[in-house]
Design a protein around this motif. Structure first.
Motif, PDB file in Angstrom:
ATOM      1  N   ARG A  20       0.935  -1.028   0.203  1.00 23.06           N
ATOM      2  CA  ARG A  20       0.130   0.065   0.134  1.00 23.06           C
ATOM      3  C   ARG A  20       0.921   1.273  -0.047  1.00 23.06           C
ATOM      4  O   ARG A  20       0.434   2.293  -0.693  1.00 23.06           O
ATOM      5  CB  ARG A  20      -0.931   0.003   1.101  1.00 23.06           C
ATOM      6  CG  ARG A  20      -2.041   1.275   1.109  1.00 23.06           C
ATOM      7  CD  ARG A  20      -2.712   1.137   2.548  1.00 23.06           C
ATOM      8  NE  ARG A  20      -3.961   0.038   2.221  1.00 23.06           N
ATOM      9  CZ  ARG A  20      -5.065  -0.209   3.021  1.00 23.06           C
ATOM     10  NH1 ARG A  20      -4.824   0.389   4.070  1.00 23.06           N
ATOM     11  NH2 ARG A  20      -5.737  -1.159   2.815  1.00 23.06           N
ATOM     12  N   GLN A  21       2.057   1.314   0.816  1.00 25.87           N
ATOM     13  CA  GLN A  21       2.710   2.406   0.929  1.00 25.87           C
ATOM     14  C   GLN A  21       3.815   2.576  -0.482  1.00 25.87           C
ATOM     15  O   GLN A  21       3.834   3.798  -0.815  1.00 25.87           O
ATOM     16  CB  GLN A  21       3.821   2.261   2.016  1.00 25.87           C
ATOM     17  CG  GLN A  21       3.297   2.373   3.358  1.00 25.87           C
ATOM     18  CD  GLN A  21       4.278   2.042   4.282  1.00 25.87           C
ATOM     19  OE1 GLN A  21       5.030   1.007   4.130  1.00 25.87           O
ATOM     20  NE2 GLN A  21       4.197   2.712   5.442  1.00 25.87           N
ATOM     21  N   LEU A  22       3.963   1.466  -1.144  1.00 24.20           N
ATOM     22  CA  LEU A  22       4.515   1.485  -2.584  1.00 24.20           C
ATOM     23  C   LEU A  22       3.574   2.096  -3.318  1.00 24.20           C
ATOM     24  O   LEU A  22       4.024   3.112  -4.231  1.00 24.20           O
ATOM     25  CB  LEU A  22       4.836   0.000  -2.941  1.00 24.20           C
ATOM     26  CG  LEU A  22       5.210  -0.074  -4.275  1.00 24.20           C
ATOM     27  CD1 LEU A  22       6.595   1.010  -4.642  1.00 24.20           C
ATOM     28  CD2 LEU A  22       5.621  -1.322  -5.052  1.00 24.20           C
ATOM     29  N   VAL A  23       2.229   1.575  -3.646  1.00 20.87           N
ATOM     30  CA  VAL A  23       1.383   2.373  -4.349  1.00 20.87           C
ATOM     31  C   VAL A  23       1.096   3.886  -4.078  1.00 20.87           C
ATOM     32  O   VAL A  23       1.216   4.399  -5.150  1.00 20.87           O
ATOM     33  CB  VAL A  23       0.069   1.473  -4.387  1.00 20.87           C
ATOM     34  CG1 VAL A  23      -1.094   2.129  -5.206  1.00 20.87           C
ATOM     35  CG2 VAL A  23       0.276   0.097  -4.632  1.00 20.87           C
ATOM     36  N   SER A  24       1.234   3.987  -3.170  1.00 20.68           N
ATOM     37  CA  SER A  24       0.878   5.516  -2.664  1.00 20.68           C
ATOM     38  C   SER A  24       2.105   6.291  -3.170  1.00 20.68           C
ATOM     39  O   SER A  24       2.170   7.192  -3.803  1.00 20.68           O
ATOM     40  CB  SER A  24       0.779   5.768  -1.140  1.00 20.68           C
ATOM     41  OG  SER A  24       0.738   7.237  -0.867  1.00 20.68           O
ATOM     42  N   ALA A  25       3.374   5.832  -2.861  1.00 18.52           N
ATOM     43  CA  ALA A  25       4.510   6.498  -3.241  1.00 18.52           C
ATOM     44  C   ALA A  25       4.581   6.657  -4.832  1.00 18.52           C
ATOM     45  O   ALA A  25       5.192   7.710  -5.486  1.00 18.52           O
ATOM     46  CB  ALA A  25       5.707   5.830  -2.718  1.00 18.52           C
ATOM     47  N   TYR A  26       4.443   5.413  -5.075  1.00 17.42           N
ATOM     48  CA  TYR A  26       4.719   5.431  -7.031  1.00 17.42           C
ATOM     49  C   TYR A  26       3.673   6.518  -7.546  1.00 17.42           C
ATOM     50  O   TYR A  26       3.967   7.082  -8.614  1.00 17.42           O
ATOM     51  CB  TYR A  26       4.344   3.929  -7.335  1.00 17.42           C
ATOM     52  CG  TYR A  26       4.374   3.649  -8.976  1.00 17.42           C
ATOM     53  CD1 TYR A  26       5.438   3.297  -9.451  1.00 17.42           C
ATOM     54  CD2 TYR A  26       3.230   3.824  -9.498  1.00 17.42           C
ATOM     55  CE1 TYR A  26       5.490   3.347 -10.892  1.00 17.42           C
ATOM     56  CE2 TYR A  26       3.118   3.766 -10.976  1.00 17.42           C
ATOM     57  CZ  TYR A  26       4.315   3.528 -11.628  1.00 17.42           C
ATOM     58  OH  TYR A  26       4.420   3.250 -13.022  1.00 17.42           O
ATOM     59  N   ALA A  27       2.429   6.448  -6.951  1.00 19.55           N
ATOM     60  CA  ALA A  27       1.380   7.399  -7.501  1.00 19.55           C
ATOM     61  C   ALA A  27       1.872   8.706  -7.491  1.00 19.55           C
ATOM     62  O   ALA A  27       1.211   9.754  -8.016  1.00 19.55           O
ATOM     63  CB  ALA A  27       0.044   7.341  -6.843  1.00 19.55           C
ATOM     64  N   SER A  28       2.643   9.059  -6.450  1.00 19.97           N
ATOM     65  CA  SER A  28       2.858  10.534  -6.096  1.00 19.97           C
ATOM     66  C   SER A  28       4.308  11.041  -6.902  1.00 19.97           C
ATOM     67  O   SER A  28       4.767  12.038  -6.797  1.00 19.97           O
ATOM     68  CB  SER A  28       3.250  11.061  -4.652  1.00 19.97           C
ATOM     69  OG  SER A  28       4.364  10.285  -4.161  1.00 19.97           O
ATOM     70  N   HIS A  29       4.943  10.030  -7.647  1.00 16.54           N
ATOM     71  CA  HIS A  29       6.395  10.212  -8.089  1.00 16.54           C
ATOM     72  C   HIS A  29       6.187  11.059  -9.146  1.00 16.54           C
ATOM     73  O   HIS A  29       5.552  11.068 -10.118  1.00 16.54           O
ATOM     74  CB  HIS A  29       6.823   9.033  -8.372  1.00 16.54           C
ATOM     75  CG  HIS A  29       8.526   9.058  -8.681  1.00 16.54           C
ATOM     76  ND1 HIS A  29       9.081   9.577  -9.739  1.00 16.54           N
ATOM     77  CD2 HIS A  29       9.689   8.552  -7.699  1.00 16.54           C
ATOM     78  CE1 HIS A  29      10.535   9.509  -9.460  1.00 16.54           C
ATOM     79  NE2 HIS A  29      10.671   8.862  -8.271  1.00 16.54           N
ATOM     80  N   PRO A  30       7.198  12.202  -9.431  1.00 16.94           N
ATOM     81  CA  PRO A  30       6.998  13.160 -10.577  1.00 16.94           C
ATOM     82  C   PRO A  30       7.462  12.438 -11.947  1.00 16.94           C
ATOM     83  O   PRO A  30       6.783  12.974 -12.741  1.00 16.94           O
ATOM     84  CB  PRO A  30       8.290  14.235 -10.109  1.00 16.94           C
ATOM     85  CG  PRO A  30       9.138  13.421  -9.053  1.00 16.94           C
ATOM     86  CD  PRO A  30       8.226  12.467  -8.187  1.00 16.94           C
TER      87      PRO A  30
END
Length: 257
Positions: A20-30
């Motif tokens: 879940r944290q990966l998905v959130s971080a991935y979705a915010s990556h520039p």
């Protein structure tokens, strides 16, 4: 949203993150946002530039199919002969580039902020590969734009799969588990093989595939890519930028803070 990637990038530790944290971080990556925005623009160009009639579908579709087929080969060649090259660290003009595009990733395979390629290098590379290919196969502007859009989208998929391969997570899918095993062998056993990310067909064709750690002796350069203490004294620029000599082992959990 982007500030945390600039100031707190080291805190994105795939060895400690959940899916879940990966998905959130991935979705915010520039970089992901840039790739998706570029894909939308290229897709619109492909649709607008398509010729009338049946070719309106087939022209961009040929660009899409050609890109999907050529991508594993392109990634293999770049990964093996550029990212793992022994010439980029030898010059102060290219040392920082090599450090950023791959050395840092092998020195600390869990850092998500250096796992992603820098868009300043990845986007031009994607366009150099896809635009001529799509222009010839399409042919024309519509095919080229469709190929570029596909290249950007496939890169997003590659990057997400790459993150999962370094995430402290065991995929349920047998295929994903096998992909992860092969890629982690590249990082922790012998870097001179298993260059693929989602496909290892090209590795088989070029003789660089190995199915398990038992198939090869462990490489002494798996973490430093051949840039060892002796090389760092002769070519000091990467070591200076890193703030210390190259490591020959991964960071322990307590050191990844």
């Amino acid at each position: 949203m982007y500030k945390r990637w600039r100031t707190d990038g080291r805190k994105f530790d795939l060895g400690r993150m959940t899916m879940r944290q990966l998905v959130s971080a991935y979705a915010s990556h520039p970089a992901v946002h840039l790739y998706l925005a570029g894909a939308v623009v290229a897709g619109l160009v492909a649709a607008h530039g398509a010729p009338a009639g049946p070719a309106a579908v087939w022209t961009p579709l040929r660009g899409v199919v050609a890109t999907v087929l050529i991508y594993p080969l392109a990634w293999y060649l770049i990964h093996r002969f550029i990212l793992h090259s022994q010439f980029l660290y030898r010059s102060p003009l290219t040392a920082a580039l090599w450090k950023r595009i791959h050395f840092d990733h092998h020195q600390d395979p869990y850092r998500m902020d250096v796992l992603f390629g820098a868009p300043v290098t990845t986007i031009p590379t994607i366009l150099v590969i896809t635009l001529p290919l799509g222009w010839l196969i399409g042919p024309g502007l519509s095919g080229a734009a469709a190929a570029a859009a596909t290249g950007l989208l496939v890169t997003c998929i590659y990057e997400f799969c790459h993150c999962i391969q370094h995430l402290n997570f065991k995929p349920r899918s047998r295929l994903l588990r096998r992909m992860k095993e092969l890629h982690l062998a590249h990082h922790f056993h012998d870097e001179d093989g298993n260059y693929g990310i989602t496909s290892f067909v090209v590795d088989r064709l070029f003789g660089t595939y190995y199915g398990s750690a038992k198939a090869r002796r462990r490489s002494p350069h798996v973490f430093n890519l051949g840039y060892d203490l002796q090389k760092s004294r002769r070519f000091p620029w990467v070591a200076r930028l890193s703030g210390g000599p190259p490591r020959d082992r991964p960071l322990r959990p307590a050191e990844r803070s």
